[in-house]
Write a protein that holds these residues in place. Sequence first.
Motif, PDB file in Angstrom:
ATOM      1  N   VAL A 164      24.886 -25.378 -90.924  1.00 41.07           N
ATOM      2  CA  VAL A 164      25.503 -24.037 -90.871  1.00 41.07           C
ATOM      3  C   VAL A 164      27.033 -24.253 -91.669  1.00 41.07           C
ATOM      4  N   LEU A 165      27.319 -23.337 -92.531  1.00 41.89           N
ATOM      5  CA  LEU A 165      28.807 -23.452 -93.118  1.00 41.89           C
ATOM      6  C   LEU A 165      29.524 -22.287 -92.362  1.00 41.89           C
ATOM      7  N   GLU A 166      30.573 -22.733 -91.793  1.00 45.34           N
ATOM      8  CA  GLU A 166      31.540 -22.091 -91.142  1.00 45.34           C
ATOM      9  C   GLU A 166      32.950 -22.424 -91.333  1.00 45.34           C
ATOM     10  N   ALA A 174      29.744 -22.295 -81.951  1.00 46.13           N
ATOM     11  CA  ALA A 174      28.368 -21.515 -81.768  1.00 46.13           C
ATOM     12  C   ALA A 174      27.203 -22.172 -82.451  1.00 46.13           C
ATOM     13  N   ALA A 175      27.712 -22.779 -83.823  1.00 48.46           N
ATOM     14  CA  ALA A 175      26.802 -23.519 -84.405  1.00 48.46           C
ATOM     15  C   ALA A 175      26.568 -24.898 -83.899  1.00 48.46           C
ATOM     16  N   ILE A 183      29.023 -27.595 -90.576  1.00 45.05           N
ATOM     17  CA  ILE A 183      29.875 -28.080 -91.663  1.00 45.05           C
ATOM     18  C   ILE A 183      31.078 -27.044 -91.770  1.00 45.05           C
ATOM     19  N   MET A 184      32.084 -27.756 -91.780  1.00 44.53           N
ATOM     20  CA  MET A 184      33.243 -26.552 -91.613  1.00 44.53           C
ATOM     21  C   MET A 184      34.084 -26.700 -93.012  1.00 44.53           C
ATOM     22  N   ILE A 198      32.938 -32.134 -83.296  1.00 42.69           N
ATOM     23  CA  ILE A 198      31.461 -31.434 -83.366  1.00 42.69           C
ATOM     24  C   ILE A 198      30.860 -31.339 -84.866  1.00 42.69           C
ATOM     25  N   SER A 199      31.809 -31.281 -85.863  1.00 42.83           N
ATOM     26  CA  SER A 199      31.316 -31.198 -87.211  1.00 42.83           C
ATOM     27  C   SER A 199      30.476 -32.344 -87.724  1.00 42.83           C
ATOM     28  N   LEU A 200      29.502 -32.022 -88.377  1.00 39.06           N
ATOM     29  CA  LEU A 200      28.794 -32.966 -89.369  1.00 39.06           C
ATOM     30  C   LEU A 200      29.675 -33.387 -90.320  1.00 39.06           C
TER      31      LEU A 200
END
Length: 224
Positions: A164-166, A174-175, A183-184, A198-200
């Motif tokens: 997920v790209l956010e 949410a992701a 992925i932020m 929480i991000s990959l």
Amino acid sequence: MEKTVIFDWDGTVADTESLILQSWIEVGLKHGLGNLRDLCYSCIGTTNLATRKIFCDQFGGDFPYDEYNKEMLITFNNMLKKDGIPLKKGLLEMLKFLKENNCNIAVASSTKIQILEEEAQMAGIRDYFRVIAGGDMVQKSKPEPDIFLKAAEMLQVKAEECYVLEDSLNGMRAAHRAGMKPIMVPDLIPPNDEMLNISLKIFPSLIEVREYFCEIWCTESDLK
């Protein structure tokens, strides 16, 4: 395993978060509400219904949110009609790369489905997306995982297989809650400690995201 990438829309695909913010600030100053910047930041990534609640919590239950929101949208849409849909840096190269690598490509956004479809057509990128899931297709807004799980259901893929790209804090939450790989790519709001946890990955733009996917997928191919 299938490759699946799910994009948020505003601030990730379309470079529109700043235009929405600017439009709300103009409405706020015009009606004596003060600078709405910080309040709008707390609304990024949520549905219109959730945004209404945030505004009413701030200004009272009788706050005429729908009236002001309509005025904001007129200002925002006038900007789009004048200059078109602004796309994030590196987006087109990213979409072409994903298509060449046989990825499932989707959008999962808190924005209403009709608006997403119209803007995707206007920007000339609709054909890249296998599915588009809008905020009015689920019961709960981000930071709940519903919209991402809906996109996975529509794609018929497992949640844990989806990247997920956010750009937003609520979207990343949410992701993560959906059990996906968040992925932020920050836009207006920089990542905080929670996002780091929480991000990959966190990248400054979609250019670096494309380089990352190229690296890991090429490595996977070499190992086969």
